[in-house]
Enzyme design. Structure first.
Site: not given
Length: 441
Positions: A285, A166
């Site tokens: 994902h 992130k």
């Protein structure tokens, strides 16, 4: 008179067959059906069976040119849902001949392609599928599976640790690589591209792949452990996706990644085949899953999407956390976690498993717990998911006040402490916090 009786027909005359004995080769589906007011459940169930197999709203002359009895889907059992008004679980059996071998795309197009917009239904949800061994054997499945992955990574007897880098968008490739290196150096096994990191103007894919590979090799040299970073190969075309996977293989990294729902099952199966042929692990994902699976009475339950992924191919898949920031009930989650990992899963309605499922030695998939989890969740996660899982802490690593590497150290120390405590027979649920406090010293 010549011809046959035309006009609108009740589906239940042809497609509702309560006396039918299912075959071992049938694909079985459990639908949660909410009929429109005034539509009897038998008609609604038969309509679903018809529209997802051979049916149309009337008799057509070409019906005489084939054997409907051989090819039609059959609604063979209906049960009301306890505690819900006008809601039923409808069981439908499909003959195997209706499906193309080795194609998840075709399976879904048939079973859920057309029926969900049906006027006679207020809502429809596909709760579960029984995929027979005869069909399962036409799929490659996961590129490698749990055991081969452990052997490649030389990591045994504990869950694997990951971390999503992130901020997910906005870093340059070089700074992104720095973040990867810090996490891996601190003790994580993997770092991860976020699902929407593809190839944007601020960071093109090739630059990212290079800097991440550099980070992996540097961290490996420093720690003596095998490391990986899920390089997201998802792209606008299958050709571009394979190009990225080829580049990853040339760099010698162990694993790539794909968004299987937004990318589509055809692309996913293509990539899974490439990964097996070239020794790459494949991380999956599930971006977009909640669009399909979140509503309780309409859509497709995630356990079906998980089964489809095991057929299509992937070595890891995100499967909820039970304890983090995203939705998931414990028993239901563990139900599909077992569907991903085990060879045979017994029917168990309390865990949402409507059919026994036999995978005929298709490799297992590692469930990934990710989303709002941190170091204090470690005892619960270790207990709930067991050793064959990947625990992913994004903010739970990078949010450490001293930086990424200490955040990674904290996670690794906590994990090792929990695994050791469990192996020594301690109760993680009761003594978890104390175990973490002790490990902190």
């Amino acid at each position: 008179s010549v011809g046959f009786k035309a006009g609108v027909k009740d589906y239940k005359l042809t497609y509702y067959t309560p006396a039918y004995q299912t075959l071992d080769t049938d694909i079985l589906a459990a639908f949660r059906v909410t009929p429109q007011p005034g539509v009897p459940p038998e008609e609604a169930g038969a309509a679903v069976a018809a529209e997802s197999s051979t049916g149309t709203w009337t008799t057509v002359w070409t019906d005489g040119l084939t054997s409907l009895d051989r090819y039609k889907g059959r609604c063979y059992h209906i049960e009301p849902v306890a505690g819900e008004e006008n809601q039923y679980i409808v069981y439908v059996a499909y003959p195997l001949d209706l499906f193309e071998e080795g194609s998840v795309t075709n399976m879904f197009t048939s079973i859920v392609g057309n029926v969900f917009g049906f006027k006679a239904l207020r809502a429809l949800r596909l709760e579960d599928l029984r995929i027979p061994p005869a069909y399962t054997k036409t799929f490659q499945g996961p590129p490698h599976g749990i055991q081969v992955e452990r052997d490649k990574l030389n990591k045994y007897g504990r869950p694997l640790l990951g971390c999503t880098i992130k901020p997910k968008l906005g870093l340059s490739a070089k700074n992104y690589g720095r973040a990867v290196y810090e996490c891996l150096r601190g003790g994580l096994d993997f770092t991860k591209d976020d699902e929407n990191v593809n190839s944007q103007p601020f960071m093109r894919w090739r630059d990212r792949f290079l800097f991440c590979a550099e980070a992996i090799y540097k961290a490996q040299a420093q720690t003596g452990e095998i490391k990986g970073h899920y390089l997201n190969a998802t792209a606008g075309t299958c050709e571009e996706m394979i190009k990225r996977a080829v580049f990853a293989r040339e760099l010698g990294v162990p694993i790539v990644m794909h968004d299987y729902l937004t990318g589509g099952f055809t692309a996913n199966t293509t990539l899974a085949h490439y990964c097996r042929d070239n020794g790459l692990l494949l991380h999956i994902h599930r971006a977009m899953h909640a669009v399909i699976d979140r509503q309780k009475n309409h859509g497709i339950h995630f356990r079906v999407l998980a089964k489809a992924l095991r057929l299509s191919g992937g070595d890891h898949i995100h499967s909820g956390t039970v304890v983090g920031k995203l939705e998931g009930e414990r028993d239901i989650t563990l139900g599909f976690v077992d569907l991903l990992r085990d060879d045979y899963i017994e029917k168990d309605r309390s865990r949402g498993i409507y059919f026994s499922q036999y995978w005929v030695s298709i490799p297992g998939v590692l469930p990934v717990a990710s989303g709002g989890i941190h170091v204090w969740h470690m005892p619960a996660l270790t207990e709930i998911f067991g050793d064959d899982s990947v625990l992913q802490f994004g903010g739970g690593t990078l949010g450490h006040p001293w930086g990424n590497a200490p955040g990674a150290v904290a996670n690794r120390v906590a994990l090792e402490a929990c695994v050791q405590a469990r192996n020594e027979g301690l109760d993680l649920a009761r003594e978890g916090n104390e175990i973490i406090r002790k490990a902190r010293k």
